[in-house]
Structure formats: C-alpha cells, structure tokens
Scaffold this active site. Structure first.
Site, PDB file in Angstrom:
ATOM      1  CG  ASP A 144       7.648  11.389   9.976  1.00 29.22           C
ATOM      2  OD1 ASP A 144       7.883  12.310   9.151  1.00 29.22           O
ATOM      3  OD2 ASP A 144       7.869  10.185   9.726  1.00 29.22           O
ATOM      4  CG  LEU A 192      -1.928  -1.088   1.400  1.00 29.46           C
ATOM      5  CD1 LEU A 192      -2.583  -1.003   2.780  1.00 29.46           C
ATOM      6  CD2 LEU A 192      -2.984  -0.959   0.314  1.00 29.46           C
ATOM      7  CB  ALA A 198       7.353   1.577  -0.512  1.00 26.51           C
ATOM      8  CB  ALA A 199       7.570   5.090   4.182  1.00 24.45           C
ATOM      9  CB  SER A 200      12.057   6.718   5.408  1.00 21.59           C
ATOM     10  OG  SER A 200      11.289   6.752   6.595  1.00 21.59           O
ATOM     11  CG  LEU A 201      12.681   4.137   9.042  1.00 24.11           C
ATOM     12  CD1 LEU A 201      12.536   4.264  10.555  1.00 24.11           C
ATOM     13  CD2 LEU A 201      14.148   4.204   8.648  1.00 24.11           C
ATOM     14  CE  LYS A 258       5.765   1.141  10.507  1.00 25.78           C
ATOM     15  NZ  LYS A 258       5.940   2.583  10.866  1.00 25.78           N
ATOM     16  CD  GLN A 274       7.764  -3.080   0.701  1.00 31.83           C
ATOM     17  OE1 GLN A 274       8.587  -2.370   0.111  1.00 31.83           O
ATOM     18  NE2 GLN A 274       7.269  -4.176   0.149  1.00 31.83           N
ATOM     19  CB  VAL A 275       2.196  -0.176   4.822  1.00 29.24           C
ATOM     20  CG1 VAL A 275       0.881  -0.633   5.448  1.00 29.24           C
ATOM     21  CG2 VAL A 275       2.992   0.687   5.808  1.00 29.24           C
TER      22      VAL A 275
END
Length: 434
Positions: free
Chosen positions: A282, A128, A130-133, A150, A135-136
């Site tokens: 954040d 769904l 994909a981020a910095s640390l 996550k 992905q979901v």
C-alpha cells in the site's frame, strides 16, 4: 481537516454505496468527455477538471473503504491529471472527512475499556490523518511516550463487504462473458487481502514482522507497536516525527536529498521482498515519513503481503540477470514465477521481453533521471497496443500485490524526481540479497 460530524461516517448500505458511485461515475464521465473535446481543439490540456476532482474527493472520502483506496491510486498517477488536480486528489491519501471525537471515544472505550482521557495521559481530539479504514490521533502514553492511535471507523467492515459484493458482481459478469477476461482469481486475491486489513491485531503482528525484515537496513524505521493499547479495532504505535512523503516533496529538497529518499524507498520495497519474502503493498505517499534524523519511516501495515519462495526466487534471478546484462530467458523465468501463457513461445517471449525492457531502464542506464521518467506511460501504451495478447499471459494471483507495490514505487520515484546512479542502488540490493 473536514468537518467533525458523524455524517462523515461511511454509508454502509450496499445499494446506497452503489448509487453514490454510479452518480459519481456519471458526473466525472461527463467532465472527462468535455475535457476530451477541449483537448482535441487544443483549448485545454486537462483530462479531469479541478471541480470534478473535488467531487471525487468528496464522494470517495465519504465512502472510504475500497472506493477511497481507488482514489488513492488515481492520485498517484501524474499522467492522468494536472499538478493542480493531483494536489486535490492527494487529500485522499490521509485527509478524508473525519468522524466525530465522540464516535472515536466510543470505539476506544469499547475496545480498551475506558475513554481516551483515562487510557492515555493525553489524546488529541483532532486526527493527525483520516484514511480509508480508520483515522489516526496523536496521544501520549501514561509513561510519557508519544503514540499514534489508529481507530477504525464503525461500520467500515460492512461497507467494505458491500463494496466487494458490488465489485464481485461486475467481475463475475465479465468473467462469464469471456474466459480470456476471467479475473475472478485476481479479484479474490485483492478481496481477501483487503478484508484482512480490518483486523488490527493482524496488522500489529505484520508490523512487527516487517520491522524484523527491514532491521538490516538501518536507514529505515518501522514504528514500535504498543501492544497493551492495541485490539482488533484500535492500533497504538510509536509516533514518528517528520513529514509525510507527499508533503516533504513540496519543501523544495535538493537533488541529493531527493536521491537519498528515493534510494530508501527502493530499499523499503525490495529489501523485505528479497530478504523475507514480504512487501509493503500500500505504497501511497502518505504511508512514508521523511524523518529529521535522515531515516525513512514506513507506516500502515495492513497490506504486507507474503509471497511464495518460487515467485521471489524467479524475480531475484530476473533482477540479477538484468543488472549483469546477461542473456535472460524471460519466458522461462515468468513460467517459474507462476505465469500461465496461452501464446506461441516466441510471441509471448517478445511481449514479456518488452515489459522488462521498459521497466529495466534505471537498471541499465546510469545516471537515470526520474523527473523525466516515461516508464509508466510507455508501459501503459505497450499494454494498450497489445491488450488482446496480454489477456493470454496471466500472472499468478499473488502477483496482484507485487504489481501494486512496484507500480506504486515507480510513481513515488517520479513524484520525488531525483537524478542519480539508481543502477548502483539496485546493484546494492542484488549484492545484499542476491
């Protein structure tokens, strides 16, 4: 979504990461110089070209970690780039290159004891976000409940550690060169908070604390943590319906809708700060969900910061006095909050007072139009004109995360661009928590 390949896992070697960032700096720096020359001749208004933005997204998205978080900050500032370029950079908020499903399944198996297909009734192979640390992925629990899972990138802890070593070397060098430019305490605060985000058990606990902090604000929603399916590198929580803020603003919402969501963002920031000494630090637009039932969902709790009582109380008094238009001892309150000042009192007072004057416009003026808000620009100009003097006005280290949160709030309010009685919104917060 980017290609499903293990090549998209973040490179972890310290030199490799430094080399990639150095090469990116050279390419983007050249582009900025060319754009600057065109701006001087009037042939362009762009500070960063779309091509350079694509390169930023590609490289920072590959590196993930601290580098990608920097890109998320850049993507929130409309003064730096055109809307077209900003749209490119916004992909860093939750659309980084994703790791392969096989890698995801391996992490889930290592953490939960079985592959996703056995742990969950359903588990989406495509992420769904994909981020910095991490992905979901969307999932369905065995009891039929929807979930967001996550999964942390393998090797991201080492990558983040190397980013901090590289950045720490720069900070250390600058600090040795000038006592006035010693940023070691602020860097340590940022480093400590960022490295703590790697522990998903801690994030689960922070999410539950934050949920209790915003419970009195019924128009806000924090997803429930699914503890049996959560570990140090896998975090499972309730899946909230709706659109991320960055996507919702593109749907042409009415001013009434925009004002409602803007009010909710203010409440999500200042409610837990004044009510529970905590803040969501954040605040990029991918971390807020506009839900169909009218509530605002708050996501990603790795950066929940808890403050000292004296810092919160000094800020509470500043807000109350600003709203009541009472005479304010800005220097005295700043000292109470933990600032250290190496300027003559009158000079420091005038410097800080102008900061409050700029930031406090929505609290004095009603109605206020965030679509034409110039607070970030004027604040940036004020700091630029007085850079040498601001080096002698030093906030406490805990203020780093407060400024990150409130600065992000200001940028999100500009993104929404609502017009209305924001003074009334702040008065509501003051009456509830003052």
């Amino acid at each position: 979504m980017a290609s499903d390949s293990d090549d998209s896992l973040p490179p972890s070697g310290r030199f490799t990461r430094f080399r990639k960032l150095a090469g990116l700096s050279m390419q983007v720096g050249t582009d900025v110089l060319k754009s600057g020359a065109k701006r001087l001749t009037g042939s362009s208004s762009e500070m960063l070209s779309k091509g350079a933005a694509e390169k930023l997204v590609s490289t920072l998205g590959e590196l993930k970690g601290a580098a990608m978080k920097l890109g998320q900050v850049l993507s929130m500032d409309p003064d730096l780039v055109t809307p077209e370029v900003r749209q490119v950079l916004a992909r860093l908020q939750n659309q980084a290159p994703s790791m392969s499903y096989e890698r995801v399944a391996r992490v889930v198996r290592e953490e939960l004891g079985a592959p996703p297909e056995e742990v969950f009734r359903e588990f989406s192979r495509q992420p769904l976000a994909a981020a910095s640390l991490g992905q979901v992925h969307g999932a369905v629990l065995q009891d039929g409940g929807g979930a967001a899972v996550k999964v942390q990138y393998p090797g991201i802890a080492e990558s983040l550690s190397h980013d901090m070593e590289n950045l720490g070397l720069v900070v250390k060098t600058v600090s040795k060169a000038s006592r006035l430019m010693d940023g070691s305490a602020y860097f340590q605060e940022f480093k400590d908070e960022l490295l703590l985000e790697l522990d998903y058990r801690r994030e689960a606990a922070l999410a539950e604390e934050f949920a209790r902090a915003v419970a009195p604000l019924e128009d806000l929603c924090v997803p429930a943590i699914r503890a049996p399916w959560s570990t140090g590198r896998v975090l499972t929580m309730e899946l909230l319906p709706g659109l991320p803020l960055k996507d919702w603003v593109t749907t042409q919402p009415s001013n009434a809708e925009r004002f409602r969501v803007a009010r909710q963002l203010i409440r999500a920031t200042y409610g837990p700060f004044f009510g529970a000494e905590r803040i969501h630090a954040d605040p990029h637009p991918g971390n807020f969900m506009v839900m169909p039932d009218g509530r605002l969902g708050v996501l990603d709790f790795g950066s929940i910061k808890r403050f000292s009582p004296r810092f919160v109380e000094a800020n509470r008094r500043m807000l109350l006095q600003a709203l009541r238009r009472e005479p304010m001892d800005v220097l005295g309150l700043s000292l109470e909050a933990g600032f250290t000042v190496e300027l003559p009192g009158a000079e420091a007072d005038a410097l800080i007072r102008e900061v409050f004057h700029i930031a406090g416009r929505p609290m004095r003026q009603s109605p206020y139009d965030y679509a034409t808000c110039e607070i970030p620009r004027d604040m940036r100009n004020h700091f630029s004109r007085n850079a040498a003097r601001f080096l002698k006005v030093k906030p406490p280290p805990e203020a780093v995360m407060f400024f990150r949160a409130t600065g992000g709030l200001a940028q999100n309010l500009r993104l929404i661009g609502a017009h209305g009685d924001f003074r009334g919104v702040y008065l509501e917060m003051a009456e509830r928590f003052g």
